[in-house]
Motif scaffolding. Structure first.
Motif, PDB file in Angstrom:
ATOM      1  N   VAL A   1      -2.853  38.456   2.449  1.00 46.33           N
ATOM      2  CA  VAL A   1      -3.408  37.112   2.252  1.00 46.33           C
ATOM      3  C   VAL A   1      -4.912  37.214   2.024  1.00 46.33           C
ATOM      4  CG1 VAL A   1      -3.745  36.730   4.723  1.00 46.33           C
ATOM      5  CG2 VAL A   1      -3.556  34.763   3.203  1.00 46.33           C
ATOM      6  N   VAL A   2      -5.442  36.333   1.166  1.00 49.55           N
ATOM      7  CA  VAL A   2      -6.868  36.287   0.887  1.00 49.55           C
ATOM      8  C   VAL A   2      -7.355  34.855   1.123  1.00 49.55           C
ATOM      9  CG1 VAL A   2      -6.530  35.774  -1.571  1.00 49.55           C
ATOM     10  CG2 VAL A   2      -8.652  36.870  -0.807  1.00 49.55           C
ATOM     11  N   ARG A   3      -8.627  34.733   1.543  1.00 52.80           N
ATOM     12  CA  ARG A   3      -9.189  33.422   1.880  1.00 52.80           C
ATOM     13  C   ARG A   3     -10.496  33.196   1.120  1.00 52.80           C
ATOM     14  NH1 ARG A   3     -11.580  32.014   7.822  1.00 52.80           N
ATOM     15  NH2 ARG A   3     -13.286  33.274   6.966  1.00 52.80           N
ATOM     16  N   GLY A   4     -10.786  31.939   0.794  1.00 53.36           N
ATOM     17  CA  GLY A   4     -12.047  31.597   0.163  1.00 53.36           C
ATOM     18  C   GLY A   4     -13.210  31.738   1.124  1.00 53.36           C
ATOM     19  N   ASN A   5     -14.415  31.839   0.569  1.00 58.23           N
ATOM     20  CA  ASN A   5     -15.586  32.122   1.404  1.00 58.23           C
ATOM     21  C   ASN A   5     -16.238  30.867   1.979  1.00 58.23           C
ATOM     22  OD1 ASN A   5     -16.580  31.183  -1.043  1.00 58.23           O
ATOM     23  ND2 ASN A   5     -18.369  32.515  -1.035  1.00 58.23           N
ATOM     24  N   LYS A   6     -15.740  29.663   1.622  1.00 60.94           N
ATOM     25  CA  LYS A   6     -16.340  28.432   2.125  1.00 60.94           C
ATOM     26  C   LYS A   6     -15.260  27.453   2.575  1.00 60.94           C
ATOM     27  CE  LYS A   6     -20.459  28.470  -0.855  1.00 60.94           C
ATOM     28  NZ  LYS A   6     -21.193  27.699  -1.898  1.00 60.94           N
ATOM     29  N   PRO A   7     -15.482  26.746   3.695  1.00 59.62           N
ATOM     30  CA  PRO A   7     -14.535  25.694   4.088  1.00 59.62           C
ATOM     31  C   PRO A   7     -14.795  24.430   3.275  1.00 59.62           C
ATOM     32  CG  PRO A   7     -16.316  25.808   5.684  1.00 59.62           C
ATOM     33  CD  PRO A   7     -16.562  26.924   4.700  1.00 59.62           C
ATOM     34  N   PHE A   8     -13.786  23.579   3.175  1.00 64.21           N
ATOM     35  CA  PHE A   8     -13.921  22.324   2.458  1.00 64.21           C
ATOM     36  C   PHE A   8     -14.590  21.280   3.354  1.00 64.21           C
ATOM     37  CE2 PHE A   8     -10.003  24.180   0.480  1.00 64.21           C
ATOM     38  CZ  PHE A   8     -10.608  24.504  -0.726  1.00 64.21           C
ATOM     39  N   GLN A   9     -15.456  20.463   2.743  1.00 67.65           N
ATOM     40  CA  GLN A   9     -16.181  19.428   3.471  1.00 67.65           C
ATOM     41  C   GLN A   9     -15.406  18.117   3.449  1.00 67.65           C
ATOM     42  OE1 GLN A   9     -19.015  20.337   5.132  1.00 67.65           O
ATOM     43  NE2 GLN A   9     -18.538  22.375   4.343  1.00 67.65           N
ATOM     44  N   GLN A  10     -15.663  17.279   4.448  1.00 65.90           N
ATOM     45  CA  GLN A  10     -14.993  15.985   4.537  1.00 65.90           C
ATOM     46  C   GLN A  10     -15.503  15.039   3.442  1.00 65.90           C
ATOM     47  OE1 GLN A  10     -12.425  15.329   6.725  1.00 65.90           O
ATOM     48  NE2 GLN A  10     -12.640  17.507   7.213  1.00 65.90           N
ATOM     49  N   ASN A  11     -14.647  14.083   3.079  1.00 69.29           N
ATOM     50  CA  ASN A  11     -14.984  13.014   2.131  1.00 69.29           C
ATOM     51  C   ASN A  11     -15.402  13.552   0.760  1.00 69.29           C
ATOM     52  OD1 ASN A  11     -14.547  10.996   4.147  1.00 69.29           O
ATOM     53  ND2 ASN A  11     -16.584  11.430   4.965  1.00 69.29           N
ATOM     54  N   MET A  12     -14.719  14.592   0.327  1.00 60.02           N
ATOM     55  CA  MET A  12     -14.949  15.172  -0.994  1.00 60.02           C
ATOM     56  C   MET A  12     -13.604  15.404  -1.677  1.00 60.02           C
ATOM     57  SD  MET A  12     -18.266  15.795  -1.576  1.00 60.02           S
ATOM     58  CE  MET A  12     -18.321  17.181  -2.716  1.00 60.02           C
TER      59      MET A  12
ATOM     60  N   PHE B   1      -5.521  31.675   9.317  1.00 53.23           N
ATOM     61  CA  PHE B   1      -5.847  32.954   8.682  1.00 53.23           C
ATOM     62  C   PHE B   1      -5.822  34.086   9.701  1.00 53.23           C
ATOM     63  CE2 PHE B   1      -8.978  36.101   7.147  1.00 53.23           C
ATOM     64  CZ  PHE B   1      -8.385  36.420   5.934  1.00 53.23           C
ATOM     65  N   GLN B   2      -6.281  33.813  10.908  1.00 56.50           N
ATOM     66  CA  GLN B   2      -6.268  34.833  11.957  1.00 56.50           C
ATOM     67  C   GLN B   2      -4.843  35.190  12.370  1.00 56.50           C
ATOM     68  OE1 GLN B   2      -8.751  32.986  14.912  1.00 56.50           O
ATOM     69  NE2 GLN B   2     -10.662  33.735  14.005  1.00 56.50           N
ATOM     70  N   ASN B   3      -3.917  34.245  12.235  1.00 58.08           N
ATOM     71  CA  ASN B   3      -2.514  34.507  12.571  1.00 58.08           C
ATOM     72  C   ASN B   3      -1.845  35.440  11.574  1.00 58.08           C
ATOM     73  OD1 ASN B   3      -2.707  32.839  14.803  1.00 58.08           O
ATOM     74  ND2 ASN B   3      -1.871  31.048  13.743  1.00 58.08           N
ATOM     75  N   PHE B   4      -2.554  35.736  10.468  1.00 56.17           N
ATOM     76  CA  PHE B   4      -2.000  36.610   9.444  1.00 56.17           C
ATOM     77  C   PHE B   4      -1.606  37.969  10.000  1.00 56.17           C
ATOM     78  CE2 PHE B   4      -3.570  40.179   6.775  1.00 56.17           C
ATOM     79  CZ  PHE B   4      -2.468  40.292   5.952  1.00 56.17           C
ATOM     80  N   THR B   5      -2.306  38.431  11.026  1.00 53.43           N
ATOM     81  CA  THR B   5      -1.992  39.750  11.586  1.00 53.43           C
ATOM     82  C   THR B   5      -0.553  39.834  12.104  1.00 53.43           C
ATOM     83  OG1 THR B   5      -2.915  39.028  13.714  1.00 53.43           O
ATOM     84  CG2 THR B   5      -4.394  40.196  12.203  1.00 53.43           C
ATOM     85  N   ASN B   6       0.039  38.669  12.415  1.00 52.95           N
ATOM     86  CA  ASN B   6       1.430  38.661  12.899  1.00 52.95           C
ATOM     87  C   ASN B   6       2.424  38.950  11.785  1.00 52.95           C
ATOM     88  OD1 ASN B   6       0.466  37.920  15.462  1.00 52.95           O
ATOM     89  ND2 ASN B   6       0.558  35.740  14.946  1.00 52.95           N
ATOM     90  N   TYR B   7       1.991  38.776  10.526  1.00 53.65           N
ATOM     91  CA  TYR B   7       2.909  38.926   9.386  1.00 53.65           C
ATOM     92  C   TYR B   7       2.489  40.060   8.456  1.00 53.65           C
ATOM     93  CZ  TYR B   7       3.572  34.143  11.023  1.00 53.65           C
ATOM     94  OH  TYR B   7       3.764  33.043  11.800  1.00 53.65           O
TER      95      TYR B   7
END
Length: 348
Positions: free
Chosen positions: A72-83, A110-116
């Motif tokens: 699994v891969v994740r983006g480098n920024k979280p999404f902001q509210q009201n956008m 994303f941290q739970n990925f280690t279980n899979y």
């Protein structure tokens, strides 16, 4: 700051010539890569060997040598509210195996990925912290899987529209909307994610844009939900081109099927309801609904809910606080930037 470098182009599909040329098992064409705005990238993990990123962090290749589970891969920024957020992934290799998924998730998910990590599974959606769309055409969240739309494969462009104002997520396939997949996402800290089990499966981030919600956007959403307004809007020279470049991911939500007689009566009723001359007479007259139930227009406005029954996929033509705004005023706002309708002949 993101800058549009290439004008919007409706021709996003790969040709047979593109598909016949592979370099190391990957498509090398730029079909669909016409937006070129990137407000986030895939995140590097120096200790991760289950996927590789290209130097620009656009292309991700899962299991570059062989597969031993799910990556699994994740983006480098979280999404902001009201956008509003929209991003697209182009499948540049053949897809096979247990699953390939596009979606979102929280930091905990994303941290739970280690279980899979050493399991072949549909990772996005196996818990209540991730949401995913599978290349088999199914969506999944909290271990609940359901059929959603078409599957995707080589050269497909999978778009994701995340509305953090309402907490809804909708997928697009080759820039055609598939309908709302998930809701209840507001006030969550979410990241873009993708996962795959197949060795040497690759996908490319071809755009990642965001937009604040504006009155202009709400007017355009209303126009896209009403066939009469959309026809008038499309007839204004240059207007479609301007808003298509700014909101290219907002495609009309109008059914292309031939409407039934009941649907036509319903649409005429809603149009009459939003006409100024009808409003001026609403205290003295009664309008008949398509089901022949008499009800005053004032009462109907306060109680009407969007029609989302199985017999009709049409939402109410006007929504939110704009439902009482005259049709011509919405078009005027899109073309002139004002809702003032003092010059209308039917205005009080």
């Amino acid at each position: 700051m993101a800058i549009r470098t290439v004008p919007y182009n409706e021709s996003i599909h790969c040709s047979e010539k593109c598909l016949s040329k592979f370099l190391n098992g990957k498509l090398e064409c730029d079909c669909g890569n016409d937006i070129r705005i990137y407000e986030w990238f895939w995140e590097k993990d120096e200790g991760e060997t289950n996927f590789q990123l290209d130097p620009k962090n656009f292309i991700v290749t899962f299991h570059p040598v062989y597969s031993s589970g799910t990556s699994v891969v994740r983006g480098n920024k979280p999404f902001q509210q009201n956008m509003h957020y929209y991003w697209e992934m182009k499948m540049i290799s053949k897809l096979y195996g247990t699953d390939v998924m596009i979606g979102i998730g929280t930091k905990e998910g994303f941290q739970n990925f280690t279980n899979y990590r050493f399991r072949f599974c549909s990772m996005l959606g196996l818990d209540n912290q991730t949401w995913g769309y599978s290349y088999h055409g199914k969506i999944q969240h909290d271990k609940l899987t359901r059929i959603y739309g078409e599957g995707f494969g080589l050269s497909s462009k999978v778009g994701v529209h995340l509305d953090m104002c309402t907490g809804k997520l909708e997928y697009y396939l080759n820039r055609k909307p598939l309908g709302v997949a998930f809701s209840g996402l507001k006030k969550k800290e979410l990241y873009p994610m993708a996962c795959a089990t197949a060795a040497q499966s690759s996908m490319k981030l071809i755009c990642a844009v965001s937009q604040e919600q504006t009155l202009q956007m709400l007017c355009l959403q209303c126009v896209h939900q009403n066939s009469y307004l959309y026809e008038k809007y499309s007839s204004i020279p240059g207007l479609c081109k301007i808003y298509r470049q700014k909101y290219f991911w907002m495609t009309p939500k109008i059914s292309t099927s031939i409407p039934t007689k009941e649907q036509e009566e319903e649409e005429l009723y809603f149009l009459a309801l939003n006409n100024n001359s009808a409003k001026r007479k609403q205290e003295a007259n009664y309008l008949v609904t398509p089901k022949s139930n008499k009800k005053s227009s004032t009462e109907f406005c306060s109680s009407r809910e969007p029609n989302l029954s199985s017999n009709s996929n049409r939402a109410s033509p006007l929504r939110m606080d704009l439902q009482h705004v005259p049709n011509d005023s919405l078009l005027r706002f899109l073309s002139q930037g004002t809702l003032d309708h003092s010059d209308d002949l039917d205005s009080p």
